[in-house]
Design a protein around this motif. Structure first.
Motif, PDB file in Angstrom:
ATOM      1  N   LYS A  56       0.820  -1.211   0.000  1.00 44.95           N
ATOM      2  CA  LYS A  56       0.000   0.000   0.000  1.00 44.95           C
ATOM      3  C   LYS A  56       0.858   1.267   0.000  1.00 44.95           C
ATOM      4  CE  LYS A  56      -3.818  -2.309   2.374  1.00 44.95           C
ATOM      5  NZ  LYS A  56      -4.750  -2.307   3.525  1.00 44.95           N
ATOM      6  N   SER A  85      -0.429 -12.760  -0.205  1.00 44.42           N
ATOM      7  CA  SER A  85      -0.363 -13.540   1.028  1.00 44.42           C
ATOM      8  C   SER A  85       1.011 -14.177   1.204  1.00 44.42           C
ATOM      9  CB  SER A  85      -1.443 -14.626   1.018  1.00 44.42           C
ATOM     10  OG  SER A  85      -1.344 -15.433   2.177  1.00 44.42           O
ATOM     11  N   ARG A  88       3.682 -11.449   1.871  1.00 43.40           N
ATOM     12  CA  ARG A  88       3.642 -10.914   3.237  1.00 43.40           C
ATOM     13  C   ARG A  88       4.261 -11.879   4.235  1.00 43.40           C
ATOM     14  NH1 ARG A  88      -2.309  -7.826   3.502  1.00 43.40           N
ATOM     15  NH2 ARG A  88      -1.677  -6.022   2.214  1.00 43.40           N
ATOM     16  N   ASN A 124      -3.887 -13.123   6.365  1.00 38.99           N
ATOM     17  CA  ASN A 124      -3.028 -11.931   6.290  1.00 38.99           C
ATOM     18  C   ASN A 124      -3.348 -11.057   5.074  1.00 38.99           C
ATOM     19  OD1 ASN A 124      -1.855 -13.263   4.127  1.00 38.99           O
ATOM     20  ND2 ASN A 124       0.167 -13.475   5.046  1.00 38.99           N
ATOM     21  N   VAL A 125      -4.463 -11.370   4.387  1.00 44.41           N
ATOM     22  CA  VAL A 125      -4.885 -10.525   3.265  1.00 44.41           C
ATOM     23  C   VAL A 125      -6.355 -10.123   3.402  1.00 44.41           C
ATOM     24  CG1 VAL A 125      -3.185 -11.294   1.573  1.00 44.41           C
ATOM     25  CG2 VAL A 125      -5.284 -12.623   1.892  1.00 44.41           C
ATOM     26  N   THR A 126      -6.841 -10.062   4.635  1.00 42.58           N
ATOM     27  CA  THR A 126      -8.243  -9.705   4.842  1.00 42.58           C
ATOM     28  C   THR A 126      -8.531  -8.289   4.345  1.00 42.58           C
ATOM     29  OG1 THR A 126      -7.712  -9.014   7.110  1.00 42.58           O
ATOM     30  CG2 THR A 126      -8.543 -11.267   6.793  1.00 42.58           C
ATOM     31  N   ASP A 127      -7.507  -7.423   4.334  1.00 43.10           N
ATOM     32  CA  ASP A 127      -7.710  -6.046   3.875  1.00 43.10           C
ATOM     33  C   ASP A 127      -8.035  -6.006   2.380  1.00 43.10           C
ATOM     34  OD1 ASP A 127      -5.115  -7.021   3.467  1.00 43.10           O
ATOM     35  OD2 ASP A 127      -4.249  -5.019   3.383  1.00 43.10           O
ATOM     36  N   ILE A 128      -7.213  -6.666   1.559  1.00 45.45           N
ATOM     37  CA  ILE A 128      -7.462  -6.625   0.120  1.00 45.45           C
ATOM     38  C   ILE A 128      -8.569  -7.600  -0.285  1.00 45.45           C
ATOM     39  CG2 ILE A 128      -5.125  -5.850  -0.416  1.00 45.45           C
ATOM     40  CD1 ILE A 128      -4.507  -8.677  -1.380  1.00 45.45           C
ATOM     41  N   ARG A 130     -11.372  -7.590   0.861  1.00 43.87           N
ATOM     42  CA  ARG A 130     -12.620  -6.820   0.869  1.00 43.87           C
ATOM     43  C   ARG A 130     -12.808  -6.033  -0.430  1.00 43.87           C
ATOM     44  NH1 ARG A 130     -11.075  -6.097   6.445  1.00 43.87           N
ATOM     45  NH2 ARG A 130      -9.927  -4.207   5.902  1.00 43.87           N
ATOM     46  N   ASN A 131     -11.776  -6.039  -1.284  1.00 46.89           N
ATOM     47  CA  ASN A 131     -11.851  -5.313  -2.552  1.00 46.89           C
ATOM     48  C   ASN A 131     -12.495  -6.216  -3.606  1.00 46.89           C
ATOM     49  OD1 ASN A 131     -10.920  -4.355  -5.261  1.00 46.89           O
ATOM     50  ND2 ASN A 131      -9.957  -2.763  -4.032  1.00 46.89           N
TER      51      ASN A 131
END
Length: 243
Positions: A56, A85, A88, A124-128, A130-131
């Motif tokens: 990001k 994932s 990271r 570890n990719v719950t943020d993206i 949601r896209n």
């Protein structure tokens, strides 16, 4: 498991395509391979999957976001969700036994050819995750490849190797070399006690990914090459289209 098998079969075909290109070399073919490798690696893998989705490090306009997802998907290194994932995990456990990209613990062959098949940790990719665009390209990863291949078959059949297979193979090969070589050979700017190096040759071949010491020191900086002579076309594209 099925996704890994399909990715393996695709990259096997891509590597065969690269070998075919080397034996049927042409200047037109070289131009196309270079152009599409730039799109797959500099835009898709480096500027988008790596610097945007994983870290990001900048904000992209909507058109560049979609274009980056297309280039990254066709680059043949897995979907953006799984690639991020795995990457990271590399930053979380850098040069430790759990690092999927550590040549010290995994060996050259694994890092070069098998680390992209590491089991992703989707937590570890719950943020993206949601896209909706990222999820779309994850779910329809192979239909997108088939659609692109269909377009090439209809309009550019003689250049399927140069516009698809060979660049995807190079993207895979040089991604592996970043982790193999840039964790072993090169120079350091800061934190000289770690294994991350800046490697000139890998920096050029990987479209700026080889400035690994810079990147691990400042992972949220979109610039991997900090000096004027450190070749970093992915950063220049970000500055041109997103700044």
């Amino acid at each position: 498991m099925l996704q890994s098998i399909l990715l393996f079969l695709f990259q096997f075909a891509a590597h065969c395509g690269l070998i075919y290109f080397l034996f049927h070399f042409s200047l037109t073919g070289l131009f196309l391979v270079t152009l599409f490798y730039f799109l797959f690696a500099a835009i898709g893998s480096s500027a988008f999957f790596h610097r945007l989705l994983s870290h990001k490090s900048y904000v992209a306009p909507s058109w560049f976001f979609i274009f980056g997802m297309i280039c990254g998907t066709l680059g043949g290194i897995g979907s953006g969700l799984t690639w991020v994932s795995i990457h990271r995990l590399h930053h979380l456990y850098t040069d430790q036994p759990n690092d999927p990209h550590s040549p010290k613990h995994r060996g050259f062959f694994y890092v070069q050819f098998l680390s992209m098949f590491a089991q992703p940790k989707l937590k570890n990719v719950t943020d993206i995750a949601r896209n909706k665009i990222v999820i779309f390209f994850h779910i329809y990863y192979w239909p997108i490849h088939i659609f692109y291949l269909s377009i090439l078959f209809v309009f550019f059949q003689e250049y399927i190797v140069e516009m698809y297979l060979a660049p995807a193979a190079l993207n895979w090969l040089f991604s592996g070399l970043v982790n193999n070589i840039a964790h072993t050979f090169g120079y350091v700017v800061r934190n000289s006690n770690n294994m991350r190096k800046n490697n000139i040759y890998i920096g050029i071949l990987s479209m700026g990914e080889g400035w690994h010491n810079h990147h691990h020191n400042e992972p949220n900086d979109y610039r991997f090459g900090h000096r004027k002579w450190e070749f970093d076309p992915a950063a220049r594209c970000i500055e041109l289209f997103c700044k």
